[in-house]
Design a protein around this motif. Structure first.
Motif, short mmCIF file in Angstrom:
data_model
loop_
_atom_site.label_atom_id
_atom_site.label_comp_id
_atom_site.label_asym_id
_atom_site.label_seq_id
_atom_site.Cartn_x
_atom_site.Cartn_y
_atom_site.Cartn_z
N GLU A 191 0.82 -1.21 0.00
CA GLU A 191 0.00 0.00 0.00
C GLU A 191 0.86 1.26 0.00
O GLU A 191 0.53 2.26 -0.65
CB GLU A 191 -0.92 0.00 1.22
CG GLU A 191 -1.94 1.12 1.21
CD GLU A 191 -3.00 0.95 2.28
OE1 GLU A 191 -3.69 1.94 2.57
OE2 GLU A 191 -3.14 -0.17 2.81
N THR B 199 0.61 3.95 -3.04
CA THR B 199 0.28 5.36 -2.85
C THR B 199 1.43 6.28 -3.29
O THR B 199 1.21 7.44 -3.62
CB THR B 199 -0.10 5.66 -1.39
OG1 THR B 199 0.93 5.16 -0.50
CG2 THR B 199 -1.41 4.98 -1.02
N THR C 46 -3.33 5.42 8.17
CA THR C 46 -3.65 4.63 6.97
C THR C 46 -2.46 3.89 6.36
O THR C 46 -2.66 2.97 5.58
CB THR C 46 -4.23 5.54 5.89
OG1 THR C 46 -3.23 6.48 5.46
CG2 THR C 46 -5.45 6.31 6.41
N LYS D 173 -0.47 5.38 4.32
CA LYS D 173 -0.25 6.06 3.04
C LYS D 173 1.13 6.71 3.01
O LYS D 173 1.61 7.26 3.99
CB LYS D 173 -1.32 7.13 2.83
CG LYS D 173 -1.17 7.92 1.54
CD LYS D 173 -2.27 8.98 1.42
CE LYS D 173 -2.09 9.82 0.16
NZ LYS D 173 -3.14 10.86 0.05
#
Length: 210
Positions: free
Chosen positions: A110, A114, A193, A195
């Motif tokens: 992830e 991102t 998150t 990110k």
């Protein structure tokens, strides 16, 4: 704010002291849906400051990338609120470092994905983050830990992977978590998150100078 923080700390010491008495000084393991967080509750009455620090660290790890309802230190509760007031520094070999890295490693895909998002029609976030580090070092006339890294998205992704794989320090804050490589390169990600946010330099991380 000071009164609120004192009240929270006072309530937490009271809670942990009672818990230590109830459990007879054993270690309690609190399970979440993603991992186990170990909170040592021995000697709370005699070492309340150390125990608050232990709860803060456990709270951060429990809340790292976590959005479910069964968090033992949900941010609306006492433990979570304490964790949000400060930060946690973990070095390789210390308690909870491996647990934290396991969660970060689990978010690698992830983080990479991102970093591929487009900061503008011309450049992706990973490459842009490298450019920012280089531009900043030139502006202040100081060498960068990222010096020599070619400014491509592929190299940005390889740098992210290297930092995560070989990290030896983590600085966790309510909004951002920084992961550091021994060579000085660092990665900044969202604590909530996972990110990708950007790259950071170990040399300017005050917490790692102490």
């Amino acid at each position: 704010m000071t009164k609120i923080m004192d009240w929270i700390r006072g309530k937490t010491i009271w809670f942990l002291t009672g818990l230590a008495t109830l459990l007879g000084g054993i270690t309690t393991r609190l399970a979440t849906c993603t991992q186990q967080t170990t909170v040592v509750v021995t000697q709370v009455a005699t070492h309340p400051t150390n125990q608050i620090a232990a709860v803060e660290a456990a709270s951060f790890i429990a809340n790292l990338f976590y959005g479910g309802p069964d968090d033992p230190f949900a941010t609306s509760g006492a433990g979570g609120e304490i964790g949000k007031l400060t930060h946690v520094v973990l070095r390789k070999g210390q308690e909870l470092f491996d647990e934290t890295m396991a969660k970060i490693i689990g978010k690698t895909d992830e983080i990479i994905e991102t970093s591929r998002s487009w900061a503008s029609p011309q450049i992706q976030e990973g490459k842009r983050a490298l450019q920012k580090k280089m531009g900043h070092s030139v502006a202040i006339n100081r060498s960068s830990a990222f010096e020599g890294v070619q400014l491509t998205q592929e190299n940005a992704e390889n740098t992210i992977k290297k930092i995560i794989k070989e990290a030896d320090a983590i600085v966790m804050r309510p909004k951002r978590t920084m992961v550091y490589h021994p060579d000085g390169q660092g990665l900044s990600i969202s604590t909530r998150t996972g990110k990708f946010i950007g790259f950071v330099e170990r040399t300017i991380e005050e917490e790692l100078k102490r």
